[in-house]
Write a protein that holds these residues in place. Structure first.
Motif, mmCIF file in Angstrom:
data_model
loop_
_atom_site.group_PDB
_atom_site.id
_atom_site.type_symbol
_atom_site.label_atom_id
_atom_site.label_comp_id
_atom_site.label_asym_id
_atom_site.label_seq_id
_atom_site.Cartn_x
_atom_site.Cartn_y
_atom_site.Cartn_z
ATOM 1 N N SER A 83 0.738 -1.144 0.021
ATOM 2 C CA SER A 83 -0.038 0.212 -0.200
ATOM 3 C C SER A 83 0.945 1.360 0.020
ATOM 4 O O SER A 83 0.426 2.202 -0.592
ATOM 5 C CB SER A 83 -0.921 -0.002 1.162
ATOM 6 N N LYS A 90 1.255 6.343 -7.346
ATOM 7 C CA LYS A 90 -0.109 7.268 -7.395
ATOM 8 C C LYS A 90 0.388 8.642 -7.562
ATOM 9 O O LYS A 90 0.064 9.569 -8.285
ATOM 10 C CB LYS A 90 -1.113 7.065 -6.492
ATOM 11 N N GLN A 121 -0.298 -6.136 -6.788
ATOM 12 C CA GLN A 121 -1.641 -6.875 -7.034
ATOM 13 C C GLN A 121 -1.488 -8.249 -6.109
ATOM 14 O O GLN A 121 -2.418 -8.489 -5.666
ATOM 15 C CB GLN A 121 -1.742 -7.208 -8.387
ATOM 16 N N GLU A 126 -7.028 -5.600 -2.897
ATOM 17 C CA GLU A 126 -7.444 -5.047 -4.228
ATOM 18 C C GLU A 126 -7.957 -4.107 -4.183
ATOM 19 O O GLU A 126 -8.520 -3.204 -3.378
ATOM 20 C CB GLU A 126 -8.827 -6.044 -4.637
ATOM 21 N N ASP A 127 -7.248 -3.064 -5.301
ATOM 22 C CA ASP A 127 -7.354 -1.539 -5.460
ATOM 23 C C ASP A 127 -7.911 -1.448 -6.756
ATOM 24 O O ASP A 127 -7.090 -1.682 -8.010
ATOM 25 C CB ASP A 127 -6.208 -0.842 -5.105
ATOM 26 N N SER A 129 -8.000 1.080 -8.868
ATOM 27 C CA SER A 129 -7.350 2.096 -9.093
ATOM 28 C C SER A 129 -6.063 1.707 -10.114
ATOM 29 O O SER A 129 -5.298 2.291 -10.767
ATOM 30 C CB SER A 129 -6.793 3.369 -8.253
#
Length: 139
Positions: A83, A90, A121, A126-127, A129
């Protein structure tokens, strides 16, 4: 307050500069530490993910991004949460003219990036984006 880093070529610790406030400072610090990946990792780790757009403001140099990706690949995958890396990627993608920087990446550099996204991943929650972010990075 400076963090300390032990370099393989020296028995005495070297100070790690504090987090940069602009791209000139970051690039100068990275040049000084580029031969010492462990120190570079500790330096980058102290930068809050959301600070990158402010640090880079108008552009991110391709060689700086590639150096950072190599450090992420070598150290973040072993020592950090997925994360955190996702937040950094990002944030970097929000730097102005980011898409121009990504255009200069070689296939070997994109392979490093793909490895990072594969790890995110596998390791992270799970994201939704992530696929859009991968497109921003040209994958």
């Amino acid at each position: 307050m400076y963090l300390l880093c032990f370099r393989a070529s020296s028995s005495s610790p070297e100070p790690i500069p504090p987090p940069p406030i602009n791209s000139f400072q970051l690039e100068a610090d990275l040049r000084k530490m580029s031969r010492y990946p462990q120190c570079t990792y500790r330096y980058l780790k102290q930068i809050r993910p959301e600070a990158y757009p402010q640090i880079f403001q108008n552009s991110l140099e391709p060689d700086v991004l590639i150096l950072m990706l190599k450090i992420f690949h070598s150290f973040y995958m072993q020592h950090e949460e997925a994360s955190l890396l996702l937040a950094v990627l990002k944030s970097l993608s929000r730097v102005k003219r980011f898409n121009m920087t990504v255009m200069f990446m070689s296939s070997a550099e994109k392979k490093i990036l793909q490895d990072l996204f594969d790890w995110i991943q596998r390791a992270g929650p799970e994201d939704p984006s992530v696929p859009d972010l991968q497109k921003k990075y040209g994958l």
